[in-house]
Design a protein around this motif. Structure first.
Motif, mmCIF file in Angstrom:
data_model
loop_
_atom_site.group_PDB
_atom_site.id
_atom_site.type_symbol
_atom_site.label_atom_id
_atom_site.label_comp_id
_atom_site.label_asym_id
_atom_site.label_seq_id
_atom_site.Cartn_x
_atom_site.Cartn_y
_atom_site.Cartn_z
ATOM 1 N N ILE A 128 12.660 60.591 33.374
ATOM 2 C CA ILE A 128 13.766 61.349 32.781
ATOM 3 C C ILE A 128 13.127 62.380 31.852
ATOM 4 O O ILE A 128 12.317 62.020 30.987
ATOM 5 N N VAL A 129 13.468 63.633 32.069
ATOM 6 C CA VAL A 129 12.859 64.718 31.295
ATOM 7 C C VAL A 129 13.975 65.557 30.687
ATOM 8 O O VAL A 129 14.966 65.856 31.372
ATOM 9 N N ILE A 130 13.840 65.947 29.410
ATOM 10 C CA ILE A 130 14.825 66.862 28.840
ATOM 11 C C ILE A 130 14.117 68.084 28.245
ATOM 12 O O ILE A 130 13.033 67.965 27.675
ATOM 13 N N ALA A 131 14.756 69.236 28.421
ATOM 14 C CA ALA A 131 14.172 70.492 27.947
ATOM 15 C C ALA A 131 15.113 71.173 26.955
ATOM 16 O O ALA A 131 15.936 72.013 27.324
ATOM 17 N N PRO A 132 15.008 70.785 25.674
ATOM 18 C CA PRO A 132 15.824 71.421 24.630
ATOM 19 C C PRO A 132 15.286 72.823 24.320
ATOM 20 O O PRO A 132 14.201 73.185 24.763
ATOM 21 N N PRO A 133 16.016 73.588 23.502
ATOM 22 C CA PRO A 133 15.467 74.880 23.073
ATOM 23 C C PRO A 133 14.252 74.657 22.166
ATOM 24 O O PRO A 133 14.108 73.582 21.568
ATOM 25 N N PHE A 134 13.397 75.658 22.046
ATOM 26 C CA PHE A 134 12.177 75.544 21.236
ATOM 27 C C PHE A 134 12.463 75.026 19.825
ATOM 28 O O PHE A 134 11.720 74.209 19.301
ATOM 29 N N THR A 135 13.559 75.540 19.243
ATOM 30 C CA THR A 135 13.844 75.227 17.839
ATOM 31 C C THR A 135 14.118 73.741 17.604
ATOM 32 O O THR A 135 14.055 73.282 16.462
ATOM 33 N N ALA A 136 14.459 73.009 18.656
ATOM 34 C CA ALA A 136 14.795 71.589 18.477
ATOM 35 C C ALA A 136 13.710 70.663 19.008
ATOM 36 O O ALA A 136 13.842 69.436 18.932
ATOM 37 N N LEU A 137 12.632 71.221 19.551
ATOM 38 C CA LEU A 137 11.629 70.364 20.200
ATOM 39 C C LEU A 137 11.075 69.295 19.254
ATOM 40 O O LEU A 137 10.979 68.129 19.612
ATOM 41 N N LYS A 138 10.735 69.709 18.057
ATOM 42 C CA LYS A 138 10.078 68.754 17.162
ATOM 43 C C LYS A 138 11.017 67.578 16.828
ATOM 44 O O LYS A 138 10.619 66.419 16.906
ATOM 45 N N GLU A 139 12.248 67.904 16.502
ATOM 46 C CA GLU A 139 13.198 66.838 16.149
ATOM 47 C C GLU A 139 13.507 65.963 17.355
ATOM 48 O O GLU A 139 13.638 64.747 17.238
ATOM 49 N N VAL A 140 13.632 66.578 18.523
ATOM 50 C CA VAL A 140 13.907 65.777 19.717
ATOM 51 C C VAL A 140 12.704 64.884 20.021
ATOM 52 O O VAL A 140 12.859 63.738 20.438
ATOM 53 N N TYR A 141 11.520 65.386 19.769
ATOM 54 C CA TYR A 141 10.338 64.547 19.986
ATOM 55 C C TYR A 141 10.392 63.288 19.118
ATOM 56 O O TYR A 141 10.056 62.194 19.568
ATOM 57 N N GLU A 142 10.842 63.459 17.880
ATOM 58 C CA GLU A 142 10.933 62.288 16.994
ATOM 59 C C GLU A 142 11.889 61.242 17.573
ATOM 60 O O GLU A 142 11.706 60.047 17.400
ATOM 61 N N VAL A 143 12.915 61.712 18.292
ATOM 62 C CA VAL A 143 13.895 60.801 18.899
ATOM 63 C C VAL A 143 13.345 60.165 20.184
ATOM 64 O O VAL A 143 13.572 58.987 20.454
ATOM 65 N N THR A 144 12.609 60.937 20.955
ATOM 66 C CA THR A 144 12.169 60.442 22.274
ATOM 67 C C THR A 144 10.842 59.683 22.213
ATOM 68 O O THR A 144 10.532 58.918 23.123
ATOM 69 N N ARG A 145 10.084 59.919 21.165
ATOM 70 C CA ARG A 145 8.746 59.316 21.022
ATOM 71 C C ARG A 145 8.790 57.804 21.303
ATOM 72 O O ARG A 145 9.638 57.090 20.804
ATOM 73 N N GLY A 146 7.866 57.356 22.168
ATOM 74 C CA GLY A 146 7.778 55.928 22.482
ATOM 75 C C GLY A 146 8.827 55.457 23.483
ATOM 76 O O GLY A 146 8.862 54.285 23.851
ATOM 77 N N SER A 147 9.708 56.361 23.929
ATOM 78 C CA SER A 147 10.742 55.964 24.896
ATOM 79 C C SER A 147 10.346 56.448 26.291
ATOM 80 O O SER A 147 9.296 57.060 26.479
ATOM 81 N N LYS A 148 11.222 56.200 27.251
ATOM 82 C CA LYS A 148 10.986 56.640 28.623
ATOM 83 C C LYS A 148 11.258 58.127 28.810
ATOM 84 O O LYS A 148 10.912 58.711 29.827
ATOM 85 N N VAL A 149 11.950 58.723 27.837
ATOM 86 C CA VAL A 149 12.391 60.113 28.001
ATOM 87 C C VAL A 149 11.259 61.071 27.631
ATOM 88 O O VAL A 149 10.668 60.959 26.558
ATOM 89 N N LYS A 150 10.961 61.973 28.556
ATOM 90 C CA LYS A 150 9.862 62.913 28.324
ATOM 91 C C LYS A 150 10.399 64.276 27.905
ATOM 92 O O LYS A 150 11.519 64.650 28.268
ATOM 93 N N LEU A 151 9.556 64.984 27.176
ATOM 94 C CA LEU A 151 9.992 66.237 26.579
ATOM 95 C C LEU A 151 9.391 67.445 27.314
ATOM 96 O O LEU A 151 8.182 67.504 27.551
ATOM 97 N N ALA A 152 10.261 68.401 27.634
ATOM 98 C CA ALA A 152 9.799 69.622 28.304
ATOM 99 C C ALA A 152 10.182 70.843 27.481
ATOM 100 O O ALA A 152 11.195 70.849 26.780
ATOM 101 N N ALA A 153 9.369 71.890 27.610
ATOM 102 C CA ALA A 153 9.751 73.201 27.084
ATOM 103 C C ALA A 153 10.319 73.992 28.262
ATOM 104 O O ALA A 153 10.094 73.651 29.424
ATOM 105 N N GLN A 154 11.060 75.043 27.942
ATOM 106 C CA GLN A 154 11.698 75.833 29.006
ATOM 107 C C GLN A 154 10.834 77.012 29.445
ATOM 108 O O GLN A 154 11.169 77.721 30.389
#
Ligand code: PGA
Length: 251
Positions: free
Chosen positions: A38-64
């Motif tokens: 499962i991958v989510i691609a938030p806007p750049f401005t939210a990447l850091k905060e979303v990373y704090e939420v997804t860290r250690g979970s199954k959800v992976k972080l993408a840039a656009q």
């Protein structure tokens, strides 16, 4: 067996708080998921905060998007080391909106793919024909050319993901039929085999363009559709989670 991937492209939507909330809903749901990505691609401005939420979970972080250079005088751009720094494992490259509104050429796409792999970030390479190109019967030519140019000189990597996104299906509510998607996905798989040999045929190929909880079932049931890249329906946790649930049931 190829694994599946469901990716959400939030485009230019959501502030930090909205992003955090949506990511949290997806992370909570993902605790039930064992296979797939499962991958989510938030806007750049939210990447850091979303990373704090997804860290250690199954959800992976993408840039656009990303720039291919590592650093320097490129006002307004974001580099791959910067994206890695905020926890991105994936980046969407060559989305049709970037090609159309920001003149992103196949040559630029190629440089970006090279850079992503150098930095060990997985590129989700988007390709797809316009309505006019489909109507004139050159879909395979267009998609084949985009892929060959994007991957020119690039060594095989398991990280590489292709997203087939017919331009006429993006944000229009008019998705490709499962048969249309399957036909092009099979063609793409053959192109990947012709470039990389048998292993090229095992790369993930996603479909994108007006995917919803209602049409995901038929699309994901197609043999060569390994997952989807979702825009509009990824902006609400209910619809994005429904798409993952259906995938879990069928893949
Ligand atoms: P859509 O967008 O699902 O809103 O059609 C897909 C995409 O652009 O990746």
């Amino acid at each position: 067996m190829r694994r599946w991937m469901i990716a959400g492209n939030w485009k230019m939507n959501k502030n930090i708080e909205e992003s955090r909330k949506l990511a949290k809903d997806i992370v909570d749901f993902s605790k039930k998921v064992e296979s797939g990505d499962i991958v989510i691609a938030p806007p750049f401005t939210a990447l850091k905060e979303v990373y704090e939420v997804t860290r250690g979970s199954k959800v992976k972080l993408a840039a656009q998007n990303c720039h291919f250079e590592e650093k320097g005088a490129y006002t307004g751009e974001v580099s791959l080391p910067m994206l890695k720094d905020v926890g991105c494992t994936h980046v969407i490259i060559g989305h049709s909106e970037r090609r159309k509104y920001f003149s992103e050429s196949d040559n630029i796409v190629n440089k970006k793919i090279k850079a992503t792999l150098k930095w060990e970030v997985a590129p989700i390479l988007c390709v797809g024909e316009t309505e006019e190109e489909r109507d004139t019967g050159i879909t395979e030519y267009v998609v084949g050319t985009q892929i060959k140019k994007a991957l020119k000189g690039i060594e095989f990597s398991e990280k590489l993901v292709i997203a087939y996104e017919p331009v006429w299906a993006i944000g229009t509510g008019k998705n490709a039929t499962p048969q249309q998607a399957q036909e092009v996905h099979k063609f793409i798989r053959d192109v990947l085999r012709s470039i990389y040999g048998e292993k090229g045929g095992n790369l993930l190929i996603l479909y994108g363009g007006s995917v919803t909880p209602d049409n995901i079932g038929d699309l994901i049931s197609m043999e060569d559709v390994d997952g989807v890249l979702v825009g509009g329906a990824s902006l609400k946790s209910d619809s994005f989670i429904a798409i993952i649930e259906k995938t879990l049931e069928l893949k």
